[in-house]
Design an enzyme around this catalytic site. Structure first.
Site, PDB file in Angstrom:
ATOM      1  N   SER A  31       0.820  -1.213   0.000  1.00 32.18           N
ATOM      2  CA  SER A  31       0.000   0.000   0.000  1.00 32.18           C
ATOM      3  C   SER A  31       0.849   1.257   0.000  1.00 32.18           C
ATOM      4  O   SER A  31       0.321   2.360   0.026  1.00 32.18           O
ATOM      5  CB  SER A  31      -0.920  -0.001   1.226  1.00 32.18           C
ATOM      6  OG  SER A  31      -0.159  -0.187   2.415  1.00 32.18           O
ATOM      7  N   ASN A 118      -1.388  -2.855  13.389  1.00 33.71           N
ATOM      8  CA  ASN A 118      -2.852  -2.758  13.405  1.00 33.71           C
ATOM      9  C   ASN A 118      -3.337  -1.530  14.181  1.00 33.71           C
ATOM     10  O   ASN A 118      -4.207  -0.790  13.714  1.00 33.71           O
ATOM     11  CB  ASN A 118      -3.466  -4.024  14.002  1.00 33.71           C
ATOM     12  CG  ASN A 118      -3.130  -5.253  13.173  1.00 33.71           C
ATOM     13  OD1 ASN A 118      -2.571  -5.132  12.090  1.00 33.71           O
ATOM     14  ND2 ASN A 118      -3.460  -6.427  13.686  1.00 33.71           N
ATOM     15  N   THR A 163     -41.922  24.638  -7.247  1.00 38.16           N
ATOM     16  CA  THR A 163     -42.106  23.276  -6.746  1.00 38.16           C
ATOM     17  C   THR A 163     -42.397  22.463  -8.010  1.00 38.16           C
ATOM     18  O   THR A 163     -43.057  22.972  -8.931  1.00 38.16           O
ATOM     19  CB  THR A 163     -43.277  23.157  -5.745  1.00 38.16           C
ATOM     20  OG1 THR A 163     -44.473  23.558  -6.402  1.00 38.16           O
ATOM     21  CG2 THR A 163     -43.055  24.025  -4.508  1.00 38.16           C
ATOM     22  N   HIS A 164     -41.903  21.266  -8.067  1.00 36.86           N
ATOM     23  CA  HIS A 164     -42.023  20.431  -9.285  1.00 36.86           C
ATOM     24  C   HIS A 164     -41.425  21.132 -10.509  1.00 36.86           C
ATOM     25  O   HIS A 164     -41.843  20.889 -11.638  1.00 36.86           O
ATOM     26  CB  HIS A 164     -43.476  20.065  -9.587  1.00 36.86           C
ATOM     27  CG  HIS A 164     -44.244  19.598  -8.382  1.00 36.86           C
ATOM     28  ND1 HIS A 164     -44.311  18.281  -7.998  1.00 36.86           N
ATOM     29  CD2 HIS A 164     -44.930  20.302  -7.448  1.00 36.86           C
ATOM     30  CE1 HIS A 164     -45.037  18.186  -6.892  1.00 36.86           C
ATOM     31  NE2 HIS A 164     -45.416  19.402  -6.532  1.00 36.86           N
ATOM     32  N   SER A 291     -16.930  25.266 -26.553  1.00 39.37           N
ATOM     33  CA  SER A 291     -17.140  24.030 -27.304  1.00 39.37           C
ATOM     34  C   SER A 291     -16.158  24.013 -28.458  1.00 39.37           C
ATOM     35  O   SER A 291     -15.829  25.064 -29.021  1.00 39.37           O
ATOM     36  CB  SER A 291     -18.577  23.999 -27.818  1.00 39.37           C
ATOM     37  OG  SER A 291     -18.648  23.203 -28.979  1.00 39.37           O
ATOM     38  N   LYS A 297     -20.690  28.836 -27.541  1.00 44.67           N
ATOM     39  CA  LYS A 297     -20.980  28.169 -26.273  1.00 44.67           C
ATOM     40  C   LYS A 297     -20.049  28.547 -25.132  1.00 44.67           C
ATOM     41  O   LYS A 297     -18.857  28.759 -25.318  1.00 44.67           O
ATOM     42  CB  LYS A 297     -20.881  26.649 -26.459  1.00 44.67           C
ATOM     43  CG  LYS A 297     -21.888  26.109 -27.421  1.00 44.67           C
ATOM     44  CD  LYS A 297     -23.122  25.641 -26.734  1.00 44.67           C
ATOM     45  CE  LYS A 297     -22.868  24.272 -26.146  1.00 44.67           C
ATOM     46  NZ  LYS A 297     -24.057  23.749 -25.524  1.00 44.67           N
ATOM     47  N   ASN A 299     -19.854  26.647 -21.538  1.00 50.57           N
ATOM     48  CA  ASN A 299     -20.494  25.560 -20.792  1.00 50.57           C
ATOM     49  C   ASN A 299     -20.135  25.601 -19.306  1.00 50.57           C
ATOM     50  O   ASN A 299     -18.997  25.884 -18.950  1.00 50.57           O
ATOM     51  CB  ASN A 299     -20.065  24.216 -21.379  1.00 50.57           C
ATOM     52  CG  ASN A 299     -20.539  24.057 -22.811  1.00 50.57           C
ATOM     53  OD1 ASN A 299     -21.599  24.566 -23.165  1.00 50.57           O
ATOM     54  ND2 ASN A 299     -19.741  23.403 -23.634  1.00 50.57           N
ATOM     55  N   GLU A 304     -21.134  21.196 -13.517  1.00 52.62           N
ATOM     56  CA  GLU A 304     -21.460  19.858 -14.042  1.00 52.62           C
ATOM     57  C   GLU A 304     -20.520  18.799 -13.462  1.00 52.62           C
ATOM     58  O   GLU A 304     -20.943  17.709 -13.079  1.00 52.62           O
ATOM     59  CB  GLU A 304     -21.359  19.852 -15.569  1.00 52.62           C
ATOM     60  CG  GLU A 304     -22.493  20.579 -16.237  1.00 52.62           C
ATOM     61  CD  GLU A 304     -22.297  20.669 -17.744  1.00 52.62           C
ATOM     62  OE1 GLU A 304     -23.176  20.201 -18.462  1.00 52.62           O
ATOM     63  OE2 GLU A 304     -21.273  21.200 -18.197  1.00 52.62           O
ATOM     64  N   TYR A 331      -8.627  -7.106  13.323  1.00 53.42           N
ATOM     65  CA  TYR A 331      -8.093  -6.517  12.090  1.00 53.42           C
ATOM     66  C   TYR A 331      -8.060  -7.550  10.964  1.00 53.42           C
ATOM     67  O   TYR A 331      -7.692  -8.703  11.161  1.00 53.42           O
ATOM     68  CB  TYR A 331      -6.660  -5.991  12.317  1.00 53.42           C
ATOM     69  CG  TYR A 331      -6.043  -5.480  11.036  1.00 53.42           C
ATOM     70  CD1 TYR A 331      -6.275  -4.180  10.618  1.00 53.42           C
ATOM     71  CD2 TYR A 331      -5.293  -6.317  10.207  1.00 53.42           C
ATOM     72  CE1 TYR A 331      -5.752  -3.711   9.418  1.00 53.42           C
ATOM     73  CE2 TYR A 331      -4.770  -5.854   9.007  1.00 53.42           C
ATOM     74  CZ  TYR A 331      -5.004  -4.560   8.618  1.00 53.42           C
ATOM     75  OH  TYR A 331      -4.498  -4.108   7.425  1.00 53.42           O
ATOM     76  N   GLN A 336      -7.056  -2.352   4.616  1.00 59.52           N
ATOM     77  CA  GLN A 336      -6.104  -1.556   3.840  1.00 59.52           C
ATOM     78  C   GLN A 336      -6.818  -0.823   2.693  1.00 59.52           C
ATOM     79  O   GLN A 336      -6.359   0.200   2.212  1.00 59.52           O
ATOM     80  CB  GLN A 336      -5.006  -2.466   3.291  1.00 59.52           C
ATOM     81  CG  GLN A 336      -3.897  -1.743   2.561  1.00 59.52           C
ATOM     82  CD  GLN A 336      -2.680  -2.631   2.391  1.00 59.52           C
ATOM     83  OE1 GLN A 336      -1.977  -2.909   3.355  1.00 59.52           O
ATOM     84  NE2 GLN A 336      -2.453  -3.099   1.181  1.00 59.52           N
ATOM     85  N   LYS A 339      -8.202   3.190   2.468  1.00 58.04           N
ATOM     86  CA  LYS A 339      -7.458   4.442   2.279  1.00 58.04           C
ATOM     87  C   LYS A 339      -7.776   5.175   0.996  1.00 58.04           C
ATOM     88  O   LYS A 339      -8.065   6.380   1.023  1.00 58.04           O
ATOM     89  CB  LYS A 339      -5.954   4.168   2.389  1.00 58.04           C
ATOM     90  CG  LYS A 339      -5.633   3.814   3.809  1.00 58.04           C
ATOM     91  CD  LYS A 339      -4.236   3.420   4.065  1.00 58.04           C
ATOM     92  CE  LYS A 339      -4.206   2.736   5.408  1.00 58.04           C
ATOM     93  NZ  LYS A 339      -5.066   1.508   5.466  1.00 58.04           N
TER      94      LYS A 339
HETATM   95  N1  ARG Z   1      -0.969  -1.420   5.457  1.00 56.42           N
HETATM   96  C1  ARG Z   1      -1.821  -1.979   6.461  1.00 56.42           C
HETATM   97  C2  ARG Z   1      -3.208  -1.325   6.402  1.00 56.42           C
HETATM   98  O1  ARG Z   1      -3.334  -0.356   5.788  1.00 56.42           O
HETATM   99  C3  ARG Z   1      -1.234  -1.794   7.813  1.00 56.42           C
HETATM  100  C4  ARG Z   1      -1.647  -2.803   8.803  1.00 56.42           C
HETATM  101  C5  ARG Z   1      -1.109  -4.129   8.455  1.00 56.42           C
HETATM  102  N2  ARG Z   1      -1.373  -5.099   9.452  1.00 56.42           N
HETATM  103  C6  ARG Z   1      -1.224  -6.425   9.231  1.00 56.42           C
HETATM  104  N3  ARG Z   1      -1.506  -7.213  10.199  1.00 56.42           N
HETATM  105  N4  ARG Z   1      -0.889  -6.877   8.050  1.00 56.42           N
HETATM  106  O2  ARG Z   1      -4.147  -1.772   6.982  1.00 56.42           O
END
Ligand code: ARG
Length: 484
Positions: A31, A118, A163-164, A291, A297, A299, A304, A331, A336, A339
């Protein structure tokens, strides 16, 4: 492959592993290329942890000093773009820890005492999100301020309320804008509420069950600013929950989704108002595009796109909530995946709020100190539109009620009057008094006051209504609330 080669090619915990990961699996499981963005929170969390370990005499004060020195160097390297992020080291946590050990030796290896990735990652994401929520809250205030400032200049500008999407009753343009201020004020409240639950420390939960070291979790929470309004440390109370809870990310994304939905509704109105058939407002050219084929135009690309990006943020909410649904305690690596949606939600929301605030309210000119380049309003077009569609029909009914007619009967009388006016292609206010009196003899000369747009507006003088006096009261209270 020799044992040595294997150690180099595989992971930090590799003594147990008899074969290295394939490149594909490495890429799939790592990651670092997205979670490196958490580096500041990761270092902040590690320093607070190390400080506590030293205070509790779990590591020596020399170790802590070494860790501080190493982290200062790493901060410098990352800030200058000189840090060598390694895919092999999987994530931000292992990358920083490995570099720390390279710089300071054994002290670096002691940092992870009483800690697991974790509880570390859960802490990092929370710390990061709290600081982002603070930025978002400030941006929400800016946007509200922009809307209030435009509203202030247009209290007596009248447009048809719908309204509507059918003309309903005349409303003040300021009143219309203040409806959005209410929405964004609630969004800010929601953000503040999410912040309270996000600003809690999971560190000390270790892998899942707590730890055998005598940690002082409250000390860590306080040094990270994870405290309530009374300055009391906010610490998660169950280690299993501490490492696995991602509710905070889900509720943040839910709050962000609602905020984007509000932006999307505003966008939809801007798009309609800018179309030739309405012509109510213009936004500055820098928020529009031309455009490639139609030279005439301009836009409304920004509104949008904001409407489109709302779908993207709502999608992230669906992604995150679905991510949680099948997970047993505690966990799991699934987490992961929290994120990227979270990061993208924050980025999208921040950019959108920033852009809307400027598009509506304009930008401060450093020379004059005044805002310029915001939305421009075509009051005549709004007024002309409000005159179409019998927007004051309800006012005529209310007039008759005041003369003693039951409301249902008054409603019927006005329906007949509107039908006649329509067939003659006139507004109600353009029908001669004698004609109006044919529908009900109680109608007198003063009727024209209530049939005018201004009279109709003024008459709605109840709390929350569109009468200019009420709107001015609301503007004053927003000023006080937002502090400008
Ligand atoms: N990169 C992991 C995450 O975002 C960190 C935690 C990893 N923990 C593990 N037991 N593999 O969650």
């Amino acid at each position: 492959m020799s044992k040595n080669q294997l150690d180099q090619k595989s992971q930090a915990w590799s003594a147990l592993f008899s074969e290295p990961m394939s490149d594909l699996v490495k890429r799939y499981t790592s990651s670092v290329f997205f979670d490196k963005r958490l580096w500041q929170s990761d270092i902040q969390g590690s320093l607070a942890h190390a400080e506590m370990l030293a205070a509790q005499k779990i590591i020596s004060s020399q170790d802590f000093a070494d860790i501080q020195r190493g982290m200062a160097q790493i901060t410098d390297e990352i800030s200058k773009g000189q840090f060598d992020w390694k895919l092999d080291l999987e994530d931000v946590h292992l990358n920083i820890e490995a570099r720390l050990t390279q710089i300071v030796g054994d002290a670096g290896k002691r940092l992870h005492t009483g800690r697991s990735r974790n509880d570390q990652v859960a802490t990092d994401v929370r710390l990061w999100l709290v600081s982002e929520i603070d930025l978002i809250s400030a941006l929400l205030n800016d946007l509200q301020r922009s809307l209030v400032e435009v509203a202030e200049d247009h209290v007596e500008v009248i447009l048809p309320g719908f309204t509507h999407l059918q003309v309903a009753q005349p409303v003040s343009f300021a009143h219309h804008l203040l409806a959005y201020v209410e929405m964004f004020a609630r969004d800010a409240e929601r953000m503040a509420d999410v912040r309270r639950r996000t600003n809690r420390l999971p560190l000390g939960s270790a892998a899942l069950a707590g730890t055998t070291y005598p940690l002082d979790r409250e000390r860590v929470a306080k040094s990270l600013g994870m405290v309530d309004e009374h300055g009391q440390a906010c610490v998660s109370q169950n280690s299993l929950d501490g490492v696995s809870d991602r509710d905070f990310a889900i509720e943040f994304t839910a709050a962000a989704s609602l905020c984007m939905v509000h932006i999307s509704r505003l966008s939809e109105e801007l798009i309609l108002w800018m179309s030739q058939n309405f012509g109510f407002v213009k936004i500055a050219d820098r928020f529009t595009t031309g455009s490639s084929i139609m030279p005439q135009k301009k836009n409304p690309d920004v509104p949008e796109l904001a409407r489109g990006k709302t779908g993207r943020v709502v999608g992230h909410l669906m992604g995150l909530i679905t991510l949680m649904k099948g997970q047993p305690l505690a966990y799991n690596k699934d987490n992961q995946e929290d994120k990227e949606p979270l990061f993208d939600t924050v980025d999208t929301l921040k950019d959108t709020l920033r852009i809307f605030s400027e598009m509506i309210g304009g930008q401060i000119n450093v020379l004059s100190g005044k805002k310029e380049g915001g939305m421009t309003v075509n009051a005549e077009a709004m007024q002309a539109a409000a005159k179409k569609g019998y927007a004051t029909a309800t006012d005529l009914a209310d007039y008759l009620v005041k003369k003693g007619l039951p409301f249902r009967d008054a409603h019927e009388v006005v329906a007949h009057a509107v039908k006649t006016a329509q067939s003659e292609n006139l507004d109600l206010s353009e029908l001669p008094l004698a004609n109006l009196q044919k529908f009900n003899p109680a109608i007198e000369k003063d009727v024209f006051e209530c049939l005018s747009l201004v009279g109709s507006l003024k008459a709605r003088n109840t709390l929350g209504g569109t009468a200019p006096d009420q709107v001015r009261l609301q503007i004053a209270s927003h000023h006080a609330r937002l502090g400008f």
